[in-house]
Write a protein that holds these residues in place. Sequence first.
Motif, mmCIF file in Angstrom:
data_model
loop_
_atom_site.group_PDB
_atom_site.id
_atom_site.type_symbol
_atom_site.label_atom_id
_atom_site.label_comp_id
_atom_site.label_asym_id
_atom_site.label_seq_id
_atom_site.Cartn_x
_atom_site.Cartn_y
_atom_site.Cartn_z
ATOM 1 N N GLN A 202 37.687 24.412 43.676
ATOM 2 C CA GLN A 202 39.110 24.444 43.991
ATOM 3 C C GLN A 202 39.276 23.862 45.390
ATOM 4 N N GLY A 203 39.716 22.598 45.453
ATOM 5 C CA GLY A 203 39.860 21.931 46.743
ATOM 6 C C GLY A 203 38.587 21.232 47.167
ATOM 7 N N THR A 204 38.670 20.437 48.208
ATOM 8 C CA THR A 204 37.526 19.721 48.756
ATOM 9 C C THR A 204 36.730 20.642 49.681
ATOM 10 N N PRO A 205 35.489 20.278 50.016
ATOM 11 C CA PRO A 205 34.710 21.136 50.913
ATOM 12 C C PRO A 205 35.414 21.453 52.232
ATOM 13 N N GLU A 206 36.216 20.509 52.724
ATOM 14 C CA GLU A 206 36.893 20.739 53.998
ATOM 15 C C GLU A 206 37.824 21.955 53.960
ATOM 16 N N VAL A 207 38.443 22.215 52.807
ATOM 17 C CA VAL A 207 39.497 23.245 52.760
ATOM 18 C C VAL A 207 39.284 24.298 51.673
ATOM 19 N N MET A 208 38.205 24.202 50.889
ATOM 20 C CA MET A 208 38.115 25.004 49.667
ATOM 21 C C MET A 208 38.073 26.511 49.917
ATOM 22 N N GLN A 209 37.631 26.933 51.092
ATOM 23 C CA GLN A 209 37.544 28.371 51.353
ATOM 24 C C GLN A 209 38.722 28.902 52.169
ATOM 25 N N ASN A 210 39.743 28.081 52.376
ATOM 26 C CA ASN A 210 40.860 28.524 53.204
ATOM 27 C C ASN A 210 41.640 29.668 52.556
ATOM 28 N N ASP A 211 41.980 29.540 51.285
ATOM 29 C CA ASP A 211 42.740 30.595 50.607
ATOM 30 C C ASP A 211 42.615 30.438 49.101
ATOM 31 N N PRO A 212 41.417 30.677 48.538
ATOM 32 C CA PRO A 212 41.246 30.488 47.091
ATOM 33 C C PRO A 212 42.118 31.475 46.305
ATOM 34 N N HIS A 213 42.743 30.969 45.257
ATOM 35 C CA HIS A 213 43.606 31.822 44.438
ATOM 36 C C HIS A 213 43.501 31.410 42.974
ATOM 37 N N TYR A 214 43.476 32.409 42.088
ATOM 38 C CA TYR A 214 43.433 32.172 40.647
ATOM 39 C C TYR A 214 44.316 33.204 39.951
ATOM 40 N N ASP A 215 44.837 32.848 38.805
ATOM 41 C CA ASP A 215 45.504 33.834 37.956
ATOM 42 C C ASP A 215 44.457 34.735 37.304
ATOM 43 N N ASP A 216 43.424 34.117 36.748
ATOM 44 C CA ASP A 216 42.280 34.818 36.163
ATOM 45 C C ASP A 216 41.099 33.885 36.374
ATOM 46 N N VAL A 217 40.239 34.204 37.332
ATOM 47 C CA VAL A 217 39.235 33.233 37.753
ATOM 48 C C VAL A 217 38.320 32.814 36.606
ATOM 49 N N LEU A 218 37.926 33.749 35.754
ATOM 50 C CA LEU A 218 37.006 33.411 34.671
ATOM 51 C C LEU A 218 37.662 32.433 33.694
ATOM 52 N N LEU A 219 38.891 32.725 33.307
ATOM 53 C CA LEU A 219 39.566 31.874 32.326
ATOM 54 C C LEU A 219 40.055 30.579 32.971
ATOM 55 N N PHE A 250 32.395 27.757 45.517
ATOM 56 C CA PHE A 250 33.219 26.576 45.784
ATOM 57 C C PHE A 250 34.691 26.921 45.539
ATOM 58 N N GLY A 251 35.373 27.318 46.600
ATOM 59 C CA GLY A 251 36.757 27.731 46.457
ATOM 60 C C GLY A 251 36.870 29.078 45.769
ATOM 61 N N LYS A 252 36.017 30.030 46.137
ATOM 62 C CA LYS A 252 36.024 31.369 45.544
ATOM 63 C C LYS A 252 35.783 32.433 46.611
ATOM 64 N N THR A 253 36.410 33.574 46.439
ATOM 65 C CA THR A 253 36.130 34.738 47.269
ATOM 66 C C THR A 253 34.912 35.470 46.711
ATOM 67 N N VAL A 254 34.480 36.516 47.407
ATOM 68 C CA VAL A 254 33.384 37.346 46.905
ATOM 69 C C VAL A 254 33.723 37.882 45.515
ATOM 70 N N GLN A 255 34.939 38.390 45.354
ATOM 71 C CA GLN A 255 35.317 38.970 44.061
ATOM 72 C C GLN A 255 35.376 37.910 42.964
ATOM 73 N N HIS A 256 35.830 36.708 43.298
ATOM 74 C CA HIS A 256 35.819 35.618 42.318
ATOM 75 C C HIS A 256 34.391 35.318 41.865
ATOM 76 N N ASN A 257 33.483 35.229 42.821
ATOM 77 C CA ASN A 257 32.087 34.933 42.484
ATOM 78 C C ASN A 257 31.500 36.001 41.569
ATOM 79 N N LEU A 258 31.761 37.260 41.889
ATOM 80 C CA LEU A 258 31.226 38.349 41.073
ATOM 81 C C LEU A 258 31.803 38.324 39.667
ATOM 82 N N ALA A 259 33.090 38.023 39.543
ATOM 83 C CA ALA A 259 33.706 37.955 38.215
ATOM 84 C C ALA A 259 33.084 36.847 37.380
ATOM 85 N N LEU A 260 32.783 35.718 38.007
ATOM 86 C CA LEU A 260 32.157 34.616 37.276
ATOM 87 C C LEU A 260 30.744 34.972 36.841
#
Length: 339
Positions: A202-219, A250-260
């Motif tokens: 989600q986003g390029t390396p320059e900005v991908m960790q600025n504010d990652p957001h998903y409705d449902d990260v897995l889906l 890559f454009g994910k929070t800790v919780q996003h990573n764990l869900a994946l």
Amino acid sequence: MSRLYYRPIAMTDAARPAGALPLAGGWCWFDRVEVLARDGARGIIAAADLPADVAQRLSGPRAALAGLDFTVPRIMGILNVTPDSFSDGGRFDRPGAALAQARALLAAGADILDIGGESTRPGAATVPVADEIARTAPVIAALREAGHRAPVSIDTRKADVARAALAAGADLVNDVAAMGYDPLMAGLLAETGAPVCLMHTQGTPEVMQNDPHYDDVLLDVYDHLADRIAVAEAAGIDRARIVVDPGIGFGKTVQHNLALVRGLSLFHGLGCVVLLGLSRKRFIGTIGGAEAADARLPGTLALTQIGLAQGVQIHRVHDVAEIAQGLALWRAVIEGYGA
């Protein structure tokens, strides 16, 4: 009605019931499936009740790629020939050091090498094409000239870099932008017939960790990869030549990573080989209390085993010898050592 998604509940137990299906033709099996939808989970059904096309995609064996079959898990050794990668930047950016490390990774048990000349750590700047080629193609050529026949992957978003690497002897293109960065990448892959790994970010390396957001990260990640596969097929790239990577970190929070990681088996529904790249990632240190990247091996091994238990075929890691040892023990338990 919401679209339905099917997550096989992967098992490895030797007590396998009649009627259980193989997961992607590999070492796991499943007889139950969790049905997911964007408006909530729909419960668990028997594998026998799956739609026929879904059952085939989840259970069918994956085609061999770059000379590797995927009835057993494979280790991809990371070789960053960069000055600024998050974990090993500057260690292997000289040709002699890169070649020596490549040989060491192969000797330690790597099935395939992934060579990258552009850091994709959070905040990393884009590297000019000429510089990226100069970093990677000579190392690949040197490996081939030295007689190493192991498969090599080029980790790049850029078609010209990929073309140079393939000409030097690379076998696979690992594109962290899933062909979304360079409009020429799909045509190159169709032309050359090279397999490709499509990764979600989600986003390029320059900005991908600025504010990652998903409705449902897995889906959301699943749908993005499905869309990119469709683009690849429209360009003339057969699904059998595609690897998918959910893009941990890559454009994910800790919780996003764990869900994946918890839901990895869902991605077998795409009908492709699945790659997991979480080696030494920051969230491992956050949870495990390891600030230094090279101190995150125990967490990497723990998560790798979770991936193995969900049928993930390729594991992209820095610490090849240690992961290979862990994999050997895991397989000995699952398969019955000496039986």
